[in-house]
Design an enzyme around this catalytic site. Sequence first.
Site: not given
Ligand code: BV8
Ligand code: ZN
Length: 242
Positions: A105-107, A122, A133, A192
């Site tokens: 999380n970034v919050d 993240h 810079c 997730s």
């Molecule tokens: C990288 C900042 C190397 C942004 C974020 C194909 C296969 C594998 C990987 C990839 C692929 N295609 C692309 C990739 C790589 C990609 C990736 O993984 N994509 C995914 C979508 C497939 N990853 C990247 O690009 C990463 N970098 O790989 O670098 C590289 C370098 C160069 C070139 C290529 C590769 C960078 C990833 C970081 C992205 N930035 N955040 C912003 O916030 O503005 S990620 C973003 O998703 C958030 O940080 C968030 O935290 C994160 C993960 O999501 P979750 O936290 O799991 O949230 P979600 O909504 O999905 O799920 C919520 C869960 O909570 C659910 O399960 C729900 O049931 C549960 N829930 C809900 N309410 C409750 C609850 N549980 C309990 N109580 C509740 N009340």
């Molecule tokens: Zn600057």
Amino acid sequence: MIFFNHQVQEARSRIASARAVTVLTGAGISADSGVPTFRGADGFWRNFRAEELATPEAFERNPRLVWEWYNWRRETLATKKPNDAHYALARLEGRAQDFHLITQNVDGLHRLAGSRRMSELHGDIWKVRCTNCHHIADNRDVPLALLPHCHTCGGLLRPHIVWFGESLDEQVLANSFQAVESCDVMVIVGTSGLVYPAAMLMPSAKDHGAFVIEVNLDSTAYSPDVALSLHGRAKDIVPLLL
Ligand code: BV8
Ligand code: ZN
């Protein structure tokens, strides 16, 4: 209210007797504070998905739109408070012999709840980085100037956040893998398990013998491989684990 079922009992005793505990959290832990998750129904903004806006390409193409989205998220977050799950993890940090929190999380809600031994995989929505810079600064202006510029060099600022397609900070990642490889118990709350490389932390913990506990509303990509899956809201379940 969640009854004290045997699974919660087992999770409690595993955590109480652990030498080292590592926790990984995702958007689900902040859902109970009213923060929209990424892939839930509320994961949209002006019918864009996060994956479309949280990228260097989107920022390159339309920095104003991307800043509008982050500004909207900052305004939403400015009124949000940590919930009982965040506070419980901050308390656990003080109790466990060896504790590390890793958040996707970034919050900023974990820090607000008092967590200190923490890796923000993240980045942090309350920090900005100069695209020229590379100076990183805290910035809590709500609203932000729509296209904020660096006080030092005048360069365009960006959120100090890891976008899709961008690499995570090497040191933060190394610390996180070290923390999961050396713990007895790993607790995964509200993620997730779809985003990499964060999603590799659980398999790595398991490979090194950790007992993995998942807290989530639903089943996830992790569920088949964890030792215990506790289904329910993080704010109800996490405090029971202490
Ligand atoms: C990288 C900042 C190397 C942004 C974020 C194909 C296969 C594998 C990987 C990839 C692929 N295609 C692309 C990739 C790589 C990609 C990736 O993984 N994509 C995914 C979508 C497939 N990853 C990247 O690009 C990463 N970098 O790989 O670098 C590289 C370098 C160069 C070139 C290529 C590769 C960078 C990833 C970081 C992205 N930035 N955040 C912003 O916030 O503005 S990620 C973003 O998703 C958030 O940080 C968030 O935290 C994160 C993960 O999501 P979750 O936290 O799991 O949230 P979600 O909504 O999905 O799920 C919520 C869960 O909570 C659910 O399960 C729900 O049931 C549960 N829930 C809900 N309410 C409750 C609850 N549980 C309990 N109580 C509740 N009340
Ligand atoms: Zn600057």
